[in-house]
Design an enzyme around this catalytic site. Sequence first.
Site, PDB file in Angstrom:
ATOM      1  N   ASP A  36      -6.576 -11.923 -33.247  1.00  0.00           N
ATOM      2  CA  ASP A  36      -5.495 -11.692 -32.274  1.00  0.00           C
ATOM      3  C   ASP A  36      -4.975 -10.249 -32.322  1.00  0.00           C
ATOM      4  OD1 ASP A  36      -4.241 -11.660 -34.698  1.00  0.00           O
ATOM      5  OD2 ASP A  36      -2.886 -13.350 -34.286  1.00  0.00           O
ATOM      6  N   GLY A  37      -5.623  -9.395 -33.124  1.00  0.00           N
ATOM      7  CA  GLY A  37      -5.237  -7.980 -33.159  1.00  0.00           C
ATOM      8  C   GLY A  37      -4.281  -7.628 -34.274  1.00  0.00           C
ATOM      9  N   GLU A  38      -3.755  -8.635 -34.968  1.00  0.00           N
ATOM     10  CA  GLU A  38      -2.823  -8.333 -36.065  1.00  0.00           C
ATOM     11  C   GLU A  38      -3.552  -7.663 -37.224  1.00  0.00           C
ATOM     12  OE1 GLU A  38      -0.882 -11.877 -37.295  1.00  0.00           O
ATOM     13  OE2 GLU A  38       0.240 -12.091 -35.428  1.00  0.00           O
ATOM     14  N   HIS A 129       8.275  18.522 -38.660  1.00  0.00           N
ATOM     15  CA  HIS A 129       8.473  19.252 -37.403  1.00  0.00           C
ATOM     16  C   HIS A 129       9.772  20.060 -37.415  1.00  0.00           C
ATOM     17  CE1 HIS A 129       8.413  20.394 -33.293  1.00  0.00           C
ATOM     18  NE2 HIS A 129       9.498  19.706 -33.034  1.00  0.00           N
ATOM     19  N   LYS A 191       8.940  29.316 -24.097  1.00  0.00           N
ATOM     20  CA  LYS A 191       8.214  28.212 -23.467  1.00  0.00           C
ATOM     21  C   LYS A 191       9.177  27.127 -23.006  1.00  0.00           C
ATOM     22  CE  LYS A 191       6.817  24.390 -25.909  1.00  0.00           C
ATOM     23  NZ  LYS A 191       6.174  23.663 -27.025  1.00  0.00           N
ATOM     24  N   ARG A 193       8.796  22.990 -21.926  1.00  0.00           N
ATOM     25  CA  ARG A 193       7.846  21.880 -21.757  1.00  0.00           C
ATOM     26  C   ARG A 193       8.103  21.185 -20.423  1.00  0.00           C
ATOM     27  NH1 ARG A 193       4.034  19.327 -24.192  1.00  0.00           N
ATOM     28  NH2 ARG A 193       4.192  20.481 -26.155  1.00  0.00           N
ATOM     29  N   ASP A 217       2.003  27.679 -35.640  1.00  0.00           N
ATOM     30  CA  ASP A 217       2.839  26.553 -35.203  1.00  0.00           C
ATOM     31  C   ASP A 217       2.764  25.466 -36.267  1.00  0.00           C
ATOM     32  OD1 ASP A 217       4.549  25.151 -33.586  1.00  0.00           O
ATOM     33  OD2 ASP A 217       3.250  25.147 -31.831  1.00  0.00           O
TER      34      ASP A 217
HETATM   35  C1  R5P Z   1       6.699  21.781 -30.393  1.00  0.00           C
HETATM   36  O1  R5P Z   1       7.884  21.807 -30.614  1.00  0.00           O
HETATM   37  C2  R5P Z   1       5.686  21.775 -31.490  1.00  0.00           C
HETATM   38  O2  R5P Z   1       6.029  22.677 -32.499  1.00  0.00           O
HETATM   39  C3  R5P Z   1       4.306  22.113 -30.968  1.00  0.00           C
HETATM   40  O3  R5P Z   1       4.342  23.417 -30.414  1.00  0.00           O
HETATM   41  C4  R5P Z   1       3.887  21.163 -29.885  1.00  0.00           C
HETATM   42  O4  R5P Z   1       4.347  19.886 -30.158  1.00  0.00           O
HETATM   43  C5  R5P Z   1       2.390  21.126 -29.801  1.00  0.00           C
HETATM   44  O5  R5P Z   1       2.034  20.172 -28.826  1.00  0.00           O
HETATM   45  P1  R5P Z   1       0.956  20.536 -27.733  1.00  0.00           P
HETATM   46  O6  R5P Z   1      -0.265  21.029 -28.458  1.00  0.00           O
HETATM   47  O7  R5P Z   1       0.707  19.238 -27.006  1.00  0.00           O
HETATM   48  O8  R5P Z   1       1.553  21.566 -26.839  1.00  0.00           O
END
Ligand code: R5P
Length: 312
Positions: A36-38, A129, A191, A193, A217
């Site tokens: 069942d996927g569990e 992050h 940037k 998003r 990053d």
């Molecule tokens: C954003 O705040 C993170 O530090 C990365 O820059 C970002 O999440 C990377 O995601 P993607 O490669 O989809 O742009």
Amino acid sequence: MRPVILTGSANVPLAEAVARRLAVTLMPRTLERFPDGEAHVEVQRSVGGDDVYLIQPTGPPADGNLLELLLLADACRRDGARRLTAVVPYLGYARQDRRTRGREAIGARLIADMLHVGRFERMVAVDLHSPSLEGFFEMPVEPLTAVPLLAEALRPFAGEQSVIVAPDLGAAKLADRYGRLLGCPVAVVHKTRLTGTEVSVQGVTGDVRGRRTLVVDDMISTGATIEAAVRALGAAGAAPGSTVAATHGLFCGSALERLAAAGVEQLIVTDSLPVRPRSSLPIQVVPIDGLLASVIDRLHADRSAMDLLASS
Ligand code: R5P
């Protein structure tokens, strides 16, 4: 008594490497899916009275890997493990640390609560992050950093005419750390998003004209951020071809292809997540098994891991 190292399915080679460093064998376990996927997990030897380190990044598939981590923790608790530490080299949902549009969930907070329910004493993470995420967790968190390791891998690419670039404002402090380690100036791309896979760039702050760019990053997911940054750097007169370093390489969908098309020449990531066997771009993988083994060694001996942490 040695620490016990246990892992789910998210990054077995990394867990094996950590176990080798610590001169222990991985705790055998079974992971299966019921019809069942569990998910169903079973630890195959007793961990009663043991100090258990459960290594499991919660990268894609984030939900399944998280649940596996929690199920393994539950199995250990029920068998009488003395102490349980979650070693989560990449923490999924970490980017959902606030509401940006309105009626959204704060996923990172929910994940922190779920790990608390898993009754871990402590969590180890690598390049979270955002540093403030530590405060989401009720348990102590050891926020490790792979930046010094990545900076050493970047060093051969860093010359007099190089500039470290933050691909967005959120990465500015990170870029500053790389800049100090490598003795390079820093530039920042501005940037916004637009969607999960698209971003737009408003401009670049800093002197990039004619310079070789080293973009840093915490993670690369779809590649949208790096792609847009590299294109904006080209438009601002930077030397063609960028080297990119990030702790976590998720490389979702066609990320690698879009990075290559934008002019990225070399990628450097850690093995916090399983590494793609085939790639259209050269990828240098910086191992973090030594870093994780060091922190486990110290925690097992009830010693401080302060000098390995992101703030040091
Ligand atoms: C954003 O705040 C993170 O530090 C990365 O820059 C970002 O999440 C990377 O995601 P993607 O490669 O989809 O742009």
